[in-house]
Design a protein around this motif. Sequence first.
Motif, short mmCIF file in Angstrom:
data_model
loop_
_atom_site.label_atom_id
_atom_site.label_comp_id
_atom_site.label_asym_id
_atom_site.label_seq_id
_atom_site.Cartn_x
_atom_site.Cartn_y
_atom_site.Cartn_z
N GLN A 199 35.14 7.40 -43.75
CA GLN A 199 34.16 8.32 -43.16
C GLN A 199 34.81 9.57 -42.57
OE1 GLN A 199 32.15 5.41 -40.49
NE2 GLN A 199 30.31 5.88 -41.67
N LYS A 201 38.36 10.84 -43.30
CA LYS A 201 39.27 11.61 -44.15
C LYS A 201 38.95 11.54 -45.63
CE LYS A 201 43.14 11.25 -40.92
NZ LYS A 201 44.57 10.89 -40.76
N GLY A 202 38.01 10.70 -46.03
CA GLY A 202 37.59 10.69 -47.42
C GLY A 202 38.15 9.55 -48.23
N ARG A 203 37.79 9.54 -49.50
CA ARG A 203 38.12 8.44 -50.41
C ARG A 203 39.62 8.25 -50.61
NH1 ARG A 203 33.66 10.87 -53.05
NH2 ARG A 203 31.84 9.46 -53.20
N TRP A 234 29.88 5.20 -51.98
CA TRP A 234 28.84 5.70 -51.08
C TRP A 234 29.46 6.39 -49.87
CZ3 TRP A 234 23.68 4.45 -52.37
CH2 TRP A 234 23.52 3.52 -53.40
N ALA A 235 30.62 6.96 -50.04
CA ALA A 235 31.37 7.50 -48.91
C ALA A 235 30.57 8.51 -48.09
CB ALA A 235 32.67 8.14 -49.41
N GLU A 236 29.84 9.41 -48.74
CA GLU A 236 29.13 10.46 -48.02
C GLU A 236 27.86 9.95 -47.34
OE1 GLU A 236 30.25 10.74 -51.07
OE2 GLU A 236 31.83 12.25 -50.87
N ARG A 237 27.35 8.83 -47.77
CA ARG A 237 26.10 8.30 -47.19
C ARG A 237 26.22 6.79 -46.97
NH1 ARG A 237 25.50 9.47 -52.54
NH2 ARG A 237 24.50 7.90 -53.88
N SER A 241 23.46 3.11 -47.34
CA SER A 241 23.83 2.41 -48.57
C SER A 241 23.70 0.90 -48.40
CB SER A 241 25.28 2.76 -48.93
OG SER A 241 26.16 2.11 -48.03
#
Length: 384
Positions: A199, A201-203, A234-237, A241
Amino acid sequence: MELIAVQDSFERVAKRRKLSSSKSQEIIIQVVYEIEQALLRIQSSSDSIVADVDQKTVLAELKAKLHVVCSHAHLEGPLQDTELTRCQKVLEKVLHPDISMACVDADFDRHVINQIIIRHFYSEALFDIVDCLVKEAGEDEAISLRLQYQELHEILEALKSRDLGPASKWISANQDRLRESGLDLELKLHKLQFVDLLQGKGRSSALKYARTYLAPLASRHMDAIQRLLCSVLWAERLDRSPYADLADPSNWGSFAEDVTRAFCSFAGRSIRDPLTVALAAGMEGLPTLLKLANVMAANKQEWEAMKQLPVPLELGREFHFHPIFVCPVSRDQCSEENPPMLLPCGHVLCQLSIDKLSKAGTRNFKCPNCPHGASLSQCKQLCF
């Protein structure tokens, strides 16, 4: 029933106070309006001679209007409430101010009491107070506990700011004991860190962390790790999810509780502070003890001479700690010589009570708690 009547009285008074407050607000608004209107009329006058006459007239009219709006009937009427005064005797009777009646003189081990107080202050992270108490009470051996409590508080404080470093260090140092106890704190820690990176730093950062720390756990926790990796899509949401539970903020609190429970278990102490538990239990049992003390005082019986309460003191299940059973018939505490026995109906009595009821096993008897019958041969000993 008396307390219910008092509660109803408070509710009625609260409603009247609310109505009175509403009326007062209306009066204040009306007063402000009348004053503003009077000021506008005074300021609109341009002739100085006429203005002096008009100002007197306007002020006289304003005084008359304010006298009507702010009459004592409006303000004092709703506040004249004597209903609560009638409840004073009931409250004094129920909320007995003299709780010393339920107290008895007991010889306590000073060292034990000091240890309980010291552990309480340690659990509250009041280390300066404990240092002073240890010095004045001469409890030097309690100093060794300080390092344990300090380490635990450092872990918990770090978790509040989502810093897993101290917790990771402690888990690594106690990995073997945690596995023997069947606790998966290592997996829970890596799950929190993985989701936090996903959430924040990203994937790419999350996947890099997974290859380093989650891959070695794949043989034992494949299902959980696969679910974590699927959440990457579903990283951005993530909170909307099928994997929203992974992003639940309460996971951090749950992890802190698990760490605290394991830490206390390894340190050989209870997760619940003994002093807090004792005070809570005393407050819950105080009404019964006060009532019993009043009854005994009326019968001129010695409260302090009693070694055992004549009535059961019902406390919540959170205060049940030891495998102790008191027979509801004889009021005796069960022991190895007088063990608890399970009747066919599901009720439990002590061995001596069953022997008396069955005439040493020579006849059937009826359970004192229900209409079901039983025999001595049908009773089974309970082992806590």
